[in-house]
Design a protein around this motif. Structure first.
Motif, PDB file in Angstrom:
ATOM      1  N   GLY B  13     104.042  95.908  40.678  1.00 19.61           N
ATOM      2  CA  GLY B  13     105.090  95.089  40.077  1.00 19.61           C
ATOM      3  C   GLY B  13     104.962  95.067  38.571  1.00 19.61           C
ATOM      4  N   SER B  16     106.180  98.379  37.109  1.00 18.96           N
ATOM      5  CA  SER B  16     107.636  98.563  37.016  1.00 18.96           C
ATOM      6  C   SER B  16     108.218  97.643  35.955  1.00 18.96           C
ATOM      7  CB  SER B  16     108.307  98.340  38.368  1.00 18.96           C
ATOM      8  OG  SER B  16     108.242  96.999  38.732  1.00 18.96           O
ATOM      9  N   LEU B  17     107.572  96.522  35.748  1.00 15.69           N
ATOM     10  CA  LEU B  17     108.008  95.623  34.677  1.00 15.69           C
ATOM     11  C   LEU B  17     107.825  96.305  33.319  1.00 15.69           C
ATOM     12  CD1 LEU B  17     108.922  92.609  34.749  1.00 15.69           C
ATOM     13  CD2 LEU B  17     106.651  92.060  33.929  1.00 15.69           C
ATOM     14  N   VAL B  19     107.657  99.529  32.716  1.00 15.62           N
ATOM     15  CA  VAL B  19     108.618 100.621  32.547  1.00 15.62           C
ATOM     16  C   VAL B  19     109.943 100.066  32.046  1.00 15.62           C
ATOM     17  CG1 VAL B  19     109.962 102.347  33.796  1.00 15.62           C
ATOM     18  CG2 VAL B  19     107.549 102.068  34.294  1.00 15.62           C
ATOM     19  N   GLY B  20     110.385  98.982  32.677  1.00 22.42           N
ATOM     20  CA  GLY B  20     111.637  98.361  32.274  1.00 22.42           C
ATOM     21  C   GLY B  20     111.602  97.903  30.830  1.00 22.42           C
TER      22      GLY B  20
END
Ligand code: SF4
Ligand code: SF4
Lengths: 397, 189
Positions: B13, B16-17, B19-20
């Motif tokens: 999680g 992916s945070l 990356v965003g």
């Protein structure tokens, strides 16, 4: 009225029938169980995409029953068709579904051409495919942005609109408008694409492919999104078939039905593309199918732009505004961004068509909602509603 | 085992945070793409194909004379009934050419059907009004005003398929003036 109390403003039902609301919610509340709350989603709620209203019966956080209430955006397009000439009804088609104007253009023009036996020139067919596929991409982009917005992420819709603007620029070049496009004519299209039009498309395709990678990294691979979508909102093929749901909904349920393949129209049989089908049958399947469709549409546009032959964009002696449809009836289906668009035209040879029936995919897709949302929590029901890709003007017509 | 997978989940999680955040951060430093309307307007090239309200094309010999021969084709073909053309007693030319922009759906039927190419779409984007009456445009008067304001820069720009916009882009005060004023046709140039 007398049962209203400030301690109980939201109408918790102590006994059925004591809820204070309008006709729909009262009628809906009659079947509600005591203690359940009746909740109105919309018609002004931002997450319902326009003026859709859904009345739900809630048991705590769980949706027990729900019922969409329609008609807030009814503009009687079908009745208008009976008072206009066949040609004069063409501009209405851009307004039925504001995100997928070209799809509707094609369905109506196709039905009338079929009835009158008009053939399009080769170049017009290619221009139609290019416009329709670009329009499909732009429609999916708006859906993508709005859907992720429903789930609570604000930024992606800004990226989606950024890319959509480029498509609007391209389509504006030939149609003259950015939203309610009126491009198709009986026997061709309204304007030929010029060099700038094609060069803009050629620039757009690689650009969009890059952006799709970014979309994947930013949203599709995001763990939060996955958790919100995977395994939520099952709609199996049987459910979809029972309600007549088409388009990405049906394809996400594992049925490879796409009108472009199953009843080929135009020149779609000349291109090499795939029909994305997901077996997972959940919200994520529908999400994935639509994103996949964007890249398939890009493929079609790329091939069409490479192959487009020179020639005329409309037949000689194309029907004039006062043109009368020959007597008879015809049905024509196209694959719109939301599913199968069907137009049924009946003519008695008079000034206006006798009857025009518009089959909007959104209407059938929405009817699945009540059954699919049963027993889910409210936040998931919103995700399911978003995954249906609803455009309310199309549902109400 | 359960704890390990929970930790792994959280790490995923977090990744992916990140990356965003990276993507958003990258776009944060890129130039602005939106046009801040009252201070800034869309560039004219983009408007070249935009269909604004109708206008009459300039005459071939005498620019201030319309090419319209009052054949009524446009008025009959219009799905919204927004066109009123009244023929003059002496010749073919119209004495009145009224166009109700409130009813027009910008479909293009009139432009396509006109035998003399007398009508074309303008690229006026900023036409607004608070009253319906102000949006019923007298196109003959509009043509006169446009011709009086000066000749076209490029030759052949009077034909409907010409992609050159007329000098319609409002200067700094343009949009506000048009937005606030009740006069329908926005100021020239
Ligand atoms: S663009 Fe269409 S609606 Fe507008 S005046 Fe012309 S024919 Fe009528
Ligand atoms: S169709 Fe053209 S020539 Fe005929 S009345 Fe209309 S503007 Fe005039």
């Amino acid at each position: 009225m007398s049962n209203f109390s400030f301690l109980n403003p939201f109408g918790v039902l102590d006994e059925p029938g004591t809820y204070m609301g309008d006709f729909y919610s009262n009628n809906f509340a009659r079947k509600a169980q005591a203690g359940n709350v009746i909740l109105n989603l919309g018609p002004q709620h931002p997450s319902t995409h326009g003026v859709l209203r859904v009345v739900v019966e809630m048991y705590g956080e769980y949706v027990v029953r729900s019922e969409p209430v329609l008609g807030y955006l009814h503009r009687s397009h079908e009745k208008m068709a009976e008072h206009k000439t066949a040609y004069g009804f063409l501009p209405n088609m851009g307004r039925v579904d504001y995100l997928n104007a070209i799809g509707w253009n094609w369905a109506y023009a196709g039905a009338c051409e079929q009835l009158a036996g008009i053939e399009c020139p080769e170049r017009a067919e290619y221009l139609r495919v290019i416009a329709a596929e670009l329009n499909r991409i732009s429609s999916h982009l708006v859906w993508w942005g709005a859907f992720v917005l429903d789930l609570g992420a604000f930024t992606p819709i800004l990226y989606a609109f950024d890319d959509r603007e480029l498509i609007c620029d391209i389509l504006q070049r030939v149609t003259g408008s950015r939203l309610t496009m009126n491009y198709f004519r009986f026997g061709g299209v309204g304007a030929d694409g010029d060099d700038l039009f094609f060069s803009k498309i050629r620039d757009f395709i690689p650009n969009m492919r890059e952006r799709l990678k970014m979309y994947k990294a930013l949203v599709t691979d995001n763990v939060i999104l996955r958790r919100r979508l995977e395994g939520i909102g099952p709609m199996d093929a049987d459910l979809c078939v029972r309600y007549g749901a088409t388009g990405p909904l049906l394809r996400a349920a594992g049925v490879p039905r796409d009108v472009r393949r199953s009843i080929p129209y135009g020149i779609y049989d000349r291109f090499d593309y795939e029909i994305p089908v997901a077996e997972t049958n959940d919200n994520f399947g529908r999400y994935w199918v639509r994103l996949q469709e964007i890249s398939e549409s890009l493929k079609i546009v790329e091939q069409a732009v490479a192959q487009i032959p020179p020639g005329k964009h409309i037949v000689d002696k194309a029907p004039k505004p006062s043109w009368k449809l020959p007597p008879g009836e015809s049905v024509f289906s196209v694959e719109g961004a939301r599913g199968e668009i069907t137009v049924h035209v009946i003519s008695d040879g008079g000034k206006s068509p006798y009857r025009v029936k518009l089959r909007a995919p959104g209407f059938s897709n929405l009817s699945v909602f009540a059954e699919a949302a049963e027993g889910t929590i409210l936040a998931d029901a919103i995700a399911i509603l978003g995954s249906l890709d609803l455009v309310i003007p199309e549902i109400d017509r | 085992m359960k704890m390990l997978s929970a930790i792994w989940d959280n790490l995923k999680g977090l990744y992916s945070l990140l990356v965003g955040m990276c993507i958003t951060g990258r776009y944060f430093f890129q130039p602005l793409k939106t046009v801040h309307f009252p201070r800034d307007v869309v560039e004219p090239e983009n408007l070249a194909s935009y269909r604004g309200p109708l206008e009459l094309a300039r005459g071939k010999t005498d620019e201030s004379k319309t090419r319209c021969i009052s054949c009524q084709m446009c008025a009959k073909g219009c799905p919204g009934n927004c066109i009123t053309v009244v023929k003059s007693k002496e010749g073919k030319n119209p004495v009145t050419w009224l166009y109700d922009f409130t009813l027009c759906c910008l479909c293009g039927a009139c432009v396509e059907v006109c035998p003399t190419a007398a009508i074309q779409f303008s690229h006026r984007l900023y036409l607004v009004s608070t009253s319906r009456e102000a949006l019923v445009l007298d196109l003959l008067k509009d043509l006169e005003e446009r011709v009086a304001a000066g000749p076209l820069p490029a030759a052949g720009a009077g034909t409907p398929d010409a992609k050159k916009p007329e000098a319609r882009m409002p200067d700094a005060g343009g949009p506000q003036k048009a937005a606030g004023g009740s006069a329908a046709p926005d100021p020239e140039g």
